[in-house]
Scaffold this motif. Structure first.
Motif, PDB file in Angstrom:
ATOM      1  N   MET A   1       0.823  -1.207   0.000  1.00 58.04           N
ATOM      2  CA  MET A   1       0.000   0.000   0.000  1.00 58.04           C
ATOM      3  C   MET A   1       0.865   1.268   0.000  1.00 58.04           C
ATOM      4  O   MET A   1       0.496   2.276  -0.606  1.00 58.04           O
ATOM      5  N   ASN A   2       2.036   1.197   0.664  1.00 57.75           N
ATOM      6  CA  ASN A   2       2.957   2.345   0.638  1.00 57.75           C
ATOM      7  C   ASN A   2       3.425   2.623  -0.789  1.00 57.75           C
ATOM      8  O   ASN A   2       3.488   3.778  -1.226  1.00 57.75           O
ATOM      9  N   ILE A   3       3.744   1.550  -1.506  1.00 58.71           N
ATOM     10  CA  ILE A   3       4.205   1.702  -2.888  1.00 58.71           C
ATOM     11  C   ILE A   3       3.100   2.302  -3.752  1.00 58.71           C
ATOM     12  O   ILE A   3       3.332   3.243  -4.525  1.00 58.71           O
ATOM     13  N   LEU A   4       1.897   1.767  -3.622  1.00 57.88           N
ATOM     14  CA  LEU A   4       0.776   2.280  -4.412  1.00 57.88           C
ATOM     15  C   LEU A   4       0.504   3.749  -4.096  1.00 57.88           C
ATOM     16  O   LEU A   4       0.244   4.554  -4.994  1.00 57.88           O
ATOM     17  N   SER A   5       0.548   4.069  -2.813  1.00 54.78           N
ATOM     18  CA  SER A   5       0.302   5.452  -2.414  1.00 54.78           C
ATOM     19  C   SER A   5       1.328   6.390  -3.038  1.00 54.78           C
ATOM     20  O   SER A   5       0.992   7.490  -3.496  1.00 54.78           O
ATOM     21  N   ASP A   6       2.582   5.938  -3.076  1.00 56.90           N
ATOM     22  CA  ASP A   6       3.634   6.756  -3.694  1.00 56.90           C
ATOM     23  C   ASP A   6       3.424   6.887  -5.202  1.00 56.90           C
ATOM     24  O   ASP A   6       3.578   7.973  -5.778  1.00 56.90           O
ATOM     25  N   LEU A   7       3.059   5.788  -5.854  1.00 56.06           N
ATOM     26  CA  LEU A   7       2.926   5.790  -7.308  1.00 56.06           C
ATOM     27  C   LEU A   7       1.757   6.645  -7.791  1.00 56.06           C
ATOM     28  O   LEU A   7       1.777   7.149  -8.922  1.00 56.06           O
ATOM     29  N   THR A   8       0.735   6.800  -6.953  1.00 58.38           N
ATOM     30  CA  THR A   8      -0.414   7.608  -7.376  1.00 58.38           C
ATOM     31  C   THR A   8      -0.047   9.072  -7.594  1.00 58.38           C
ATOM     32  O   THR A   8      -0.817   9.828  -8.189  1.00 58.38           O
ATOM     33  N   GLU A   9       1.139   9.466  -7.136  1.00 58.12           N
ATOM     34  CA  GLU A   9       1.589  10.839  -7.364  1.00 58.12           C
ATOM     35  C   GLU A   9       2.092  11.039  -8.794  1.00 58.12           C
ATOM     36  O   GLU A   9       2.284  12.178  -9.230  1.00 58.12           O
ATOM     37  N   GLU A  10       2.311   9.930  -9.503  1.00 59.21           N
ATOM     38  CA  GLU A  10       2.843  10.007 -10.866  1.00 59.21           C
ATOM     39  C   GLU A  10       1.701   9.924 -11.885  1.00 59.21           C
ATOM     40  O   GLU A  10       0.936   8.959 -11.898  1.00 59.21           O
ATOM     41  N   GLU A  11       1.608  10.912 -12.735  1.00 60.98           N
ATOM     42  CA  GLU A  11       0.536  10.969 -13.731  1.00 60.98           C
ATOM     43  C   GLU A  11       0.604   9.780 -14.690  1.00 60.98           C
ATOM     44  O   GLU A  11      -0.426   9.240 -15.097  1.00 60.98           O
ATOM     45  N   ARG A  12       1.804   9.372 -15.035  1.00 65.41           N
ATOM     46  CA  ARG A  12       1.952   8.258 -15.972  1.00 65.41           C
ATOM     47  C   ARG A  12       1.419   6.959 -15.381  1.00 65.41           C
ATOM     48  O   ARG A  12       0.901   6.099 -16.099  1.00 65.41           O
ATOM     49  N   PHE A  13       1.565   6.811 -14.060  1.00 71.39           N
ATOM     50  CA  PHE A  13       1.011   5.618 -13.405  1.00 71.39           C
ATOM     51  C   PHE A  13      -0.509   5.607 -13.522  1.00 71.39           C
ATOM     52  O   PHE A  13      -1.120   4.563 -13.787  1.00 71.39           O
ATOM     53  N   LYS A  14      -1.139   6.752 -13.321  1.00 68.02           N
ATOM     54  CA  LYS A  14      -2.594   6.834 -13.454  1.00 68.02           C
ATOM     55  C   LYS A  14      -3.027   6.478 -14.876  1.00 68.02           C
ATOM     56  O   LYS A  14      -4.005   5.740 -15.069  1.00 68.02           O
ATOM     57  N   ILE A  15      -2.293   6.999 -15.861  1.00 63.06           N
ATOM     58  CA  ILE A  15      -2.641   6.738 -17.262  1.00 63.06           C
ATOM     59  C   ILE A  15      -2.526   5.245 -17.572  1.00 63.06           C
ATOM     60  O   ILE A  15      -3.420   4.651 -18.192  1.00 63.06           O
ATOM     61  N   GLN A  16      -1.446   4.617 -17.099  1.00 58.65           N
ATOM     62  CA  GLN A  16      -1.268   3.189 -17.366  1.00 58.65           C
ATOM     63  C   GLN A  16      -2.273   2.337 -16.591  1.00 58.65           C
ATOM     64  O   GLN A  16      -2.656   1.257 -17.041  1.00 58.65           O
ATOM     65  N   SER A  17      -2.719   2.821 -15.434  1.00 61.90           N
ATOM     66  CA  SER A  17      -3.679   2.068 -14.619  1.00 61.90           C
ATOM     67  C   SER A  17      -5.053   1.994 -15.277  1.00 61.90           C
ATOM     68  O   SER A  17      -5.868   1.130 -14.924  1.00 61.90           O
ATOM     69  N   ARG A  18      -5.329   2.885 -16.201  1.00 63.73           N
ATOM     70  CA  ARG A  18      -6.632   2.864 -16.879  1.00 63.73           C
ATOM     71  C   ARG A  18      -6.829   1.598 -17.701  1.00 63.73           C
ATOM     72  O   ARG A  18      -7.956   1.125 -17.867  1.00 63.73           O
ATOM     73  N   VAL A  19      -5.730   1.045 -18.216  1.00 64.46           N
ATOM     74  CA  VAL A  19      -5.807  -0.026 -19.214  1.00 64.46           C
ATOM     75  C   VAL A  19      -6.577  -1.238 -18.705  1.00 64.46           C
ATOM     76  O   VAL A  19      -7.472  -1.760 -19.382  1.00 64.46           O
ATOM     77  N   LEU A  20      -6.234  -1.713 -17.516  1.00 63.37           N
ATOM     78  CA  LEU A  20      -6.856  -2.926 -16.966  1.00 63.37           C
ATOM     79  C   LEU A  20      -7.843  -2.619 -15.845  1.00 63.37           C
ATOM     80  O   LEU A  20      -8.210  -3.516 -15.088  1.00 63.37           O
ATOM     81  N   LEU A  21      -8.268  -1.379 -15.746  1.00 62.99           N
ATOM     82  CA  LEU A  21      -9.123  -0.994 -14.625  1.00 62.99           C
ATOM     83  C   LEU A  21     -10.423  -1.786 -14.603  1.00 62.99           C
ATOM     84  O   LEU A  21     -10.783  -2.385 -13.589  1.00 62.99           O
ATOM     85  N   SER A  22     -11.139  -1.803 -15.708  1.00 59.91           N
ATOM     86  CA  SER A  22     -12.458  -2.448 -15.723  1.00 59.91           C
ATOM     87  C   SER A  22     -12.372  -3.965 -15.755  1.00 59.91           C
ATOM     88  O   SER A  22     -13.222  -4.648 -15.186  1.00 59.91           O
ATOM     89  N   THR A  23     -11.331  -4.508 -16.393  1.00 57.06           N
ATOM     90  CA  THR A  23     -11.251  -5.967 -16.545  1.00 57.06           C
ATOM     91  C   THR A  23     -10.483  -6.661 -15.423  1.00 57.06           C
ATOM     92  O   THR A  23     -10.730  -7.833 -15.137  1.00 57.06           O
ATOM     93  N   GLY A  24      -9.536  -5.971 -14.802  1.00 58.49           N
ATOM     94  CA  GLY A  24      -8.724  -6.602 -13.769  1.00 58.49           C
ATOM     95  C   GLY A  24      -8.823  -5.969 -12.405  1.00 58.49           C
ATOM     96  O   GLY A  24      -9.055  -6.657 -11.402  1.00 58.49           O
ATOM     97  N   VAL A  25      -8.686  -4.643 -12.342  1.00 56.01           N
ATOM     98  CA  VAL A  25      -8.616  -3.963 -11.048  1.00 56.01           C
ATOM     99  C   VAL A  25      -9.971  -3.933 -10.344  1.00 56.01           C
ATOM    100  O   VAL A  25     -10.084  -4.305  -9.169  1.00 56.01           O
ATOM    101  N   LEU A  26     -11.008  -3.482 -11.037  1.00 57.75           N
ATOM    102  CA  LEU A  26     -12.310  -3.322 -10.373  1.00 57.75           C
ATOM    103  C   LEU A  26     -12.913  -4.646  -9.893  1.00 57.75           C
ATOM    104  O   LEU A  26     -13.477  -4.693  -8.793  1.00 57.75           O
ATOM    105  N   PRO A  27     -12.827  -5.738 -10.673  1.00 55.34           N
ATOM    106  CA  PRO A  27     -13.327  -7.007 -10.125  1.00 55.34           C
ATOM    107  C   PRO A  27     -12.610  -7.411  -8.841  1.00 55.34           C
ATOM    108  O   PRO A  27     -13.241  -7.887  -7.892  1.00 55.34           O
ATOM    109  N   LEU A  28     -11.287  -7.215  -8.801  1.00 53.31           N
ATOM    110  CA  LEU A  28     -10.538  -7.535  -7.581  1.00 53.31           C
ATOM    111  C   LEU A  28     -10.921  -6.598  -6.450  1.00 53.31           C
ATOM    112  O   LEU A  28     -11.127  -7.031  -5.304  1.00 53.31           O
TER     113      LEU A  28
END
Length: 679
Positions: free
Chosen positions: A378-405
């Motif tokens: 969770m510390n790593i994720l919290s740090d990465l959310t400060e990076e815009e590129r991480f947010k952009i890349q997180s969109r890719v699998l959001l609906s198919t992988g992240v949200l179900p989990l």
């Protein structure tokens, strides 16, 4: 007799034995007393009173036994159904859900041994070995010769390196059924081999530490590790010595300039062990040692960090290590990544050289961990959310992988690491700052259902950690409600109803956020407004605004402005609850213009109630509204609301015009009439 029957059902052996003795005494001992010889004669008919009592007692016993048998049959049917659901989840790899279903089954039937061992299997998959052992012990209490329980317990002990205990479990199986020796021979051999390997490693390590290698420099150790003719234990021990030799930036530089990173490329034994898909214990230890070495050489050294990330296959390998399921490897991989994520330069290296598409999903799985790995992830994720590129890349699998989990974690809040879950929810809330992510989440029906389920369960679970989950999920809902769509409209009544229930919470933070959610969900549904008004929302908001802080008041007045906009009952309730509009008048003098605008709007809506305007005759409301309408407010909407309220005030009670004239406010009101054409 009924009490005696109830006592016979006691789970306490001492109580049960005592009452069996009492039963026998009632049935038989009285035959020796004189009273038993007496018989009652009615119309020459002889009645044996003792036989009557005994028959009645036996009838009660028989009835109770039948009821208990019927109840057990019903519970057994429910437990079997839950077991099948758990088995289905297990086959799909949803081990958290499987544990939940087996647990629900045990609540129906506590002595069903299969549920304990099935849950133990799920715990083994989740690497929760202590819990697996506990379930096996319970299964053996149900059936002391249950072979499956001993088998699973043996596996759990082996994973914990409890070799003696593991061997005893398999020996017990052979004691119960000697014919199964061929089936469990491999298990015994595995225990013996693991124990031997551990002893060999300890011997090799001692030899390394006691020999000349322990005194060698970084350069000399790298030369020794370059030898191709050694076994994996030698390299593991050498890597550990090398780690101990890297104590400052000088050794870090020597490691790099002497091609230390090439050990993974040039040494076949090290490379094969590190890249192995299914690692044995020796390969696990090698990998852990290598990860710890990299932490030592990369800590605070940006050039070494860059070289490691640009190393061939490192992009894919980090993900494999995180997903390995081996706790020691996962722990050290997280520690290595943390070196990068905890500072800005390190994060930039990560987003530049790593494909972060799957990282959100993989790191989120650690919420299931009960140890420090969950916090690290969770510390790593919290740090990465400060990076815009991480947010952009997180969109890719959001609906198919992240949200179900994510929805699965929310629905299993009672079973997962709740401290980590609260942080995970907060991280998802922060990601909602990205409009594309927020839109996808707000349109996810399952996500809303999971949020509501978590809120519902808070009324049964009131632990501090669960309260943090509740606090976080309310914040997430507030962020999602910045969107407006059909899904939100569909859930509006349910969401507002849950928030009304939460207004009874003792935790003021939760109450404040519940009011915040109300202020954002009510505009989506007139039905929701009607329901909360019926539930007394106006009176509650006035109460909280009197006692609460600035944030609570801001959310509260927003909620009231929505309710009074079109609901006459809300308007009347406000007039009754806020005597002489004392709360609204106080807000009109607030420094927060949003609160001022909503208070002015709310006041204007309530002036249609008979007597409302008259109650303000002795107040300074005209001066306050005139000040905002005349241009003191920087927001046009605040000026408009103040002007409209002032116009409605003078129409509802013309005597306010006298005060308006004294303040030379008629010209201001005339210039503001373009805003009040609707009154």
């Amino acid at each position: 007799l009924a009490k005696l029957v109830q006592s016979l059902n006691s789970t306490d052996p001492a109580v049960k034995e005592k009452n069996i003795a009492e039963t026998e005494k009632r049935l038989y001992d009285q035959e020796d007393s004189k009273e038993e010889e007496s018989k009652t004669v009615v119309n020459r008919t002889v009645i044996n009173t003792q036989a009557s009592v005994r028959d009645g007692f036996l009838a009660i016993l028989e009835k109770d036994a039948k009821e208990r048998a019927k109840r057990r049959k019903r519970n057994e049917h429910l437990a079997n159904a839950l077991k099948e659901k758990g088995n289905d989840a297990f086959r799909k790899g949803d081990y958290v859900i499987a544990v939940q279903r087996y647990t629900e089954g045990l609540e129906k039937l506590k002595d069903k041994q299969e549920l304990y061992t099935n849950r133990a299997q799920a715990y083994l998959k989740m690497h929760e070995y202590e819990k697996a052992i506990g379930d096996c012990e319970w299964a053996l209490k149900c059936n002391e010769k249950y072979i499956k329980a001993y088998f699973l317990m043996g596996k759990a002990h082996l994973a914990l390196k409890h070799y003696s205990e593991s061997r005893q479990c398999y020996e017990k199986i052979l004691e119960i059924d000697p014919q199964k020796e061929s089936l469990f021979k491999d298990c015994m051999n595995e225990v013996n081999l693991e124990e031997k390997r551990m002893k060999d490693e300890e011997r090799a390590t001692k030899e390394l530490q006691s020999g000349k290698l322990a005194a060698l420099s970084v350069k000399e150790l790298l030369q020794k590790l370059d030898r191709p003719d050694q076994n994996i234990l030698y390299y593991t021990g050498g890597i550990r010595l090398l780690t101990g030799a890297v104590k400052d930036c000088t050794e870090q530089t020597l490691f790099r300039t002497n091609n230390g990173f090439s050990i993974l490329k040039d040494n076949e034994v090290v490379r094969r062990g590190f890249y192995s898909e299914r690692k044995n214990t020796a390969e696990v230890d090698l990998s852990v040692s290598l990860l710890v070495l990299w932490q030592a050489v990369c800590a605070g050294n940006e050039e070494n960090q860059r070289l490691l990330l640009t190393y061939p296959d490192m992009n894919a390998q980090l993900l494999k290590l995180l997903s390995s399921g081996v706790q020691a490897i996962q722990k050290e991989t997280l520690a290595l990544i943390s070196l990068y994520s905890e500072n800005e330069n390190g994060r930039r290296l990560l987003v530049r050289h790593q494909d972060l598409t799957k990282w959100l999903q993989i790191l989120m799985t650690f919420v299931n961990s009960s140890d420090a790995k969950a916090s690290s992830a969770m510390n790593i994720l919290s740090d990465l959310t400060e990076e815009e590129r991480f947010k952009i890349q997180s969109r890719v699998l959001l609906s198919t992988g992240v949200l179900p989990l994510f929805t699965q974690l929310l629905t299993s809040a009672k079973l997962v690491n709740q401290a980590a879950l609260a942080r995970c929810i907060g991280i998802m809330g922060n990601l909602c700052a990205d409009v594309a992510i927020r839109m996808q989440m707000a349109e996810c029906k399952e996500c809303w259902q999971a949020c509501l389920k978590l809120v519902d369960e808070c009324f049964d679970v009131s632990t501090p950690k669960y309260q943090e989950c509740l606090f976080a999920v309310l914040g997430l809902m507030m962020n999602l409600l910045l969107e407006s769509n059909a899904i939100i409209q569909h859930f509006a009544v349910d969401i507002s109803g849950r928030c009304m229930s939460l207004l009874q919470e003792k935790d003021g933070r939760i109450v404040t956020r519940a009011i915040g959610v109300l202020s954002r969900i009510l505009p989506a549904s007139s039905s929701a407004v009607e329901e909360v008004v019926k539930g007394g929302v106006v009176k509650k908001m006035i109460k909280f605004m009197k006692a609460g802080g600035q944030i609570t008041s801001n959310y509260g007045i927003k909620t009231l402005s929505i309710c009074t906009r079109s609901n006459r009952q809300a308007q009347e309730d406000l007039v009754k609850s806020d005597k002489n509009f004392s709360v609204l008048l106080k807000l009109l003098e607030s420094e927060n213009e949003m609160a001022v605008g909503n208070a002015a709007f709310c006041l204007g809506q309530c002036l249609v109630v008979p007597g409302a305007a008259t109650s303000l005759l002795n107040s300074n409301v005209v001066m306050i509204l005139l000040k905002h309408a005349g241009g003191d407010a920087t927001r046009t909407s605040v000026q408009e609301n103040a002007a409209i309220a002032l116009g409605k005030l003078c129409i509802a009670e013309p005597r306010h015009i006298v005060q308006l004239r004294k303040l030379n406010g008629l010209s201001i009101l005339n210039s503001s009439m373009k805003y009040v054409h609707s009154i």
